[in-house]
Design a protein around this motif. Structure first.
Motif, short mmCIF file in Angstrom:
data_model
loop_
_atom_site.label_atom_id
_atom_site.label_comp_id
_atom_site.label_asym_id
_atom_site.label_seq_id
_atom_site.Cartn_x
_atom_site.Cartn_y
_atom_site.Cartn_z
N UNK A 82 12.40 -10.67 1.42
CA UNK A 82 12.64 -9.40 0.76
C UNK A 82 11.71 -8.29 1.20
N UNK A 83 10.67 -8.61 1.94
CA UNK A 83 9.71 -7.59 2.38
C UNK A 83 10.32 -6.72 3.48
N UNK A 84 9.73 -5.55 3.66
CA UNK A 84 10.08 -4.68 4.80
C UNK A 84 9.12 -5.03 5.93
N UNK A 85 9.71 -5.30 7.08
CA UNK A 85 8.91 -5.69 8.24
C UNK A 85 8.88 -4.53 9.23
N UNK A 86 7.72 -4.28 9.77
CA UNK A 86 7.56 -3.25 10.80
C UNK A 86 7.01 -3.89 12.06
N UNK A 87 7.75 -3.78 13.15
CA UNK A 87 7.34 -4.32 14.45
C UNK A 87 7.20 -3.14 15.41
N UNK A 88 6.18 -3.19 16.25
CA UNK A 88 5.89 -2.01 17.07
C UNK A 88 5.54 -2.37 18.50
N UNK A 89 5.79 -1.41 19.37
CA UNK A 89 5.36 -1.51 20.76
C UNK A 89 4.86 -0.15 21.22
N UNK A 90 3.86 -0.17 22.07
CA UNK A 90 3.42 1.05 22.73
C UNK A 90 3.63 0.87 24.23
N UNK A 91 3.73 1.98 24.92
CA UNK A 91 3.95 1.90 26.36
C UNK A 91 3.22 3.03 27.06
N UNK A 92 3.04 2.87 28.34
CA UNK A 92 2.26 3.86 29.10
C UNK A 92 3.11 4.68 30.06
N UNK A 93 4.28 4.20 30.42
CA UNK A 93 5.12 4.89 31.40
C UNK A 93 6.01 5.92 30.71
#
Lengths: 115, 111
Positions: free
Chosen positions: B16-27
């Motif tokens: 039931x939780x809200x999940x946050x998944x993230x990525x950062x990039x350099x290009x």
């Protein structure tokens, strides 16, 4: 969506031997890709296999180590040659979602362990 | 510095939780962004695709792209145990299928 199968699904091999992995797609595609997925690491593209031409290898991968065949528009093989434990990985083939589309569909993968 | 950075987790949340998944990039040339879900012993499965900046919603999943910050996110609302998988971000600068992948975040949703 394309249905992709790979054989074998897994194998355990001895150092110095070779293994050929097969990838079969249920539709005709021009481009097929081979990736390696090592534990805890991102997918790394090994090569792009176009039917009717030599495969294009990414930096760090060479044809002698990873020869690829692409005999028709639905099938490709990747051979891992002269294996060492460092070759233990999951090997995946993929195809584009459609002509000119960026997204890719992946096969189930071949889990290789080299002793 | 890797082209694409993704926290490998593991991430564990209650159902039931809200999940946050993230990525950062350099290009800064990346303009095609994807999220894949990979169950154990399976190949990656395309989940979301976004072109350039903005949001895209599909059911319980929302993908966000902030090109100015070189940051992409995947939100999962009302998470379910069946969402337990590894989530891979992927991105490309062109339609030549030259994709770069994150290392994947392993998510577990506990009942």
């Amino acid at each position: 969506s394309a249905v992709i199968s790979q054989k074998p699904s897994r194998d355990i091999c001895q150092r110095g031997t070779s293994l050929t992995i097969q990838c079969q797609v249920d539709s005709q595609v021009t481009m097929m890709f081979w990736y390696r997925q090592q534990p805890g690491q991102s997918l790394t593209l090994i090569a792009t296999a176009n039917q009717g031409s030599e495969a294009t290898y990414e930096s760090g991968f060479v044809i002698d180590k990873f020869p690829i065949s692409r005999p028709n528009l639905t099938f490709s093989t990747l051979t891992v040659s002269n294996m060492s434990p460092e070759d233990s990985s999951i090997y995946l083939c993929s195809v584009p979602r459609g002509r000119g589309q960026v997204e890719q569909f992946f096969g189930p993968g071949t889990r290789l362990t080299v002793l | 510095q890797k082209e694409v950075e993704q926290d490998p987790g593991p991430l564990s949340v209650p159902e039931g939780a809200i999940v946050s998944l993230n990525c950062t990039y350099s290009n800064s040339a990346f303009q095609y962004f994807m999220w894949y879900r990979q169950y154990s012993r399976k190949g990656p499965e395309l989940l979301m695709y976004t072109y350039s900046s903005g949001n895209k919603e599909d059911g319980r999943f929302t993908a966000q792209v902030d090109k100015s910050s070189k940051y992409i996110s995947l939100f999962i609302r009302d998470s379910q145990p069946s969402d337990s998988a590894t989530y891979l971000c992927a991105m490309s600068a062109n339609r030549n299928n030259d994709m770069r992948f994150g290392a994947g975040t392993r998510l577990t949703v506990k009942p």
